[in-house]
Design an enzyme around this catalytic site. Structure first.
Site, PDB file in Angstrom:
ATOM      1  CB  SER A  20      -0.916   0.009   1.228  1.00 27.96           C
ATOM      2  OG  SER A  20      -1.642   1.219   1.278  1.00 27.96           O
ATOM      3  CB  THR A  67      -7.661  -2.376   0.710  1.00 26.91           C
ATOM      4  OG1 THR A  67      -7.514  -2.684  -0.680  1.00 26.91           O
ATOM      5  CG2 THR A  67      -6.603  -3.099   1.517  1.00 26.91           C
ATOM      6  CE  LYS A  71     -11.800  -1.382  -1.213  1.00 24.90           C
ATOM      7  NZ  LYS A  71     -11.742  -0.648  -2.490  1.00 24.90           N
ATOM      8  CG  ASN A  92     -12.979   3.426   0.499  1.00 23.96           C
ATOM      9  OD1 ASN A  92     -13.947   4.102   0.840  1.00 23.96           O
ATOM     10  ND2 ASN A  92     -11.925   3.956  -0.100  1.00 23.96           N
ATOM     11  CG  ASP A 107     -12.581   3.049  -3.375  1.00 21.47           C
ATOM     12  OD1 ASP A 107     -11.499   3.636  -3.174  1.00 21.47           O
ATOM     13  OD2 ASP A 107     -12.789   1.872  -3.042  1.00 21.47           O
ATOM     14  CB  ALA A 135     -12.425  -1.525  -7.920  1.00 23.93           C
ATOM     15  CE1 TYR A 228      -0.905   1.729  -6.155  1.00 26.38           C
ATOM     16  CE2 TYR A 228      -3.297   1.896  -6.238  1.00 26.38           C
ATOM     17  CZ  TYR A 228      -2.137   1.534  -5.574  1.00 26.38           C
ATOM     18  OH  TYR A 228      -2.214   0.966  -4.327  1.00 26.38           O
ATOM     19  N   GLY A 249      -4.552   5.453 -12.394  1.00 27.88           N
ATOM     20  CA  GLY A 249      -5.079   5.050 -11.109  1.00 27.88           C
ATOM     21  C   GLY A 249      -4.592   5.868  -9.940  1.00 27.88           C
TER      22      GLY A 249
END
Length: 283
Positions: A20, A67, A71, A92, A107, A135, A228, A249
């Site tokens: 993370s 995460t 979630k 989240n 998000d 997501a 990302y 991202g």
């Protein structure tokens, strides 16, 4: 950073969580605005959310990001859930106010703000979303709220249909779905203004794969990839090569984190600093 007995603790829970970027990003933000807060990563195995909720109350943790894979499971452990997060079906971000835990979904906010930052308006436009996982839920609900005409494509078509039904139920707007197959994707992209990848395809270490063949991309199609790492993904490299507008991202990551920061602290988030830190960590 000086940590004392009065330091307020925030963090992120997930499994895995070691990768993370949030600890570096949030700690830099706390320090820059002079807040006595610290942010740490907690690895929590699947199925342990009851323990987490009890621990957050007992230890007085101020807030948490949530995460994969927690979630959805965490929602039933909270005292209340924000209406948008309830509709999305995923939390989240958690805020602890005196032992009462309230869940949010930042998000959706982060995704919407990322599009706005690139000047992309989607109201009345056709948008294709790849994926139907957690997501994707935030992305689809955000797009529907912004007035987009959304079609969800997923390899497991039943999951795409389920998400579409949930979005219709919550919004009253029509949401399409189809299996994710190349010929279907080609047909759907013909009228689309925006393509959003919410799948893990293209994520490191499988960074030489794209969820969309380059031949289907064109200059007038905007492309957003919530992956990302790597930055940019192969999908976004292909999109940029044909002259398409791209949104990576990092933008969603930073802006959802900024919103969480504000929910915990009540202080405006230093968004530019957070983006710089996230980008530096990736580079």
């Amino acid at each position: 950073m000086h940590i004392s007995g009065a330091t307020r603790v925030c963090g992120i829970i997930g499994d895995p969580v070691e990768h993370s970027l949030s600890p570096a990003m949030q700690n830099a933000a706390f320090e820059s605005v002079g807040l006595d807060y610290v942010y740490v990563a907690f690895r929590l195995p699947r199925g342990e959310t009851r323990v987490l909720a009890d621990a957050a109350r007992a230890l007085g943790l101020r807030g948490l990001n949530v995460t994969v894979p927690h979630k959805v499971d965490i929602m039933s452990r909270l005292d209340s859930v924000d209406p948008q997060a309830e509709a999305i079906g995923a939390v989240n971000t958690i805020v602890n106010d005196g032992g009462r835990l309230r869940g949010y979904n930042t998000d959706a906010y982060g995704f919407a703000e990322g599009l706005k930052a690139r000047g992309l308006a989607v109201s009345g436009r056709e948008v294709v979303v790849l994926g139907a996982g957690g997501a994707a839920r935030a992305v689809v609900f955000s797009l529907v709220e912004m007035g987009a005409n959304v079609t969800i494509l997923n390899r497991d078509a039943a999951r795409a249909e389920s998400l579409a039904r949930d979005a219709v139920s919550a919004s009253g707007r029509e949401v399409g779905w189809d299996p994710l197959q190349e010929e279907v994707l080609e047909a759907r992209l013909g009228a689309a203004a925006l393509l959003v990848n919410t799948t893990s395809v293209g994520m490191s270490p499988l960074s030489d794969v794209s969820p969309c063949p380059r031949r289907l991309l064109r200059p007038r199609l905007a492309v957003c990839d919530i992956v990302y790492n790597p930055r940019p993904t192969l999908l976004l490299r292909d999109a940029a090569a044909v002259g398409a507008t791209v949104v990576d991202g990092v933008e969603m990551l930073v802006r959802q984190g900024a919103r969480a920061f504000e929910l915990w602290t009540g202080v405006p988030a230093p968004v530019e600093l957070m983006r710089d830190v996230a980008t530096r960590e990736l580079d």
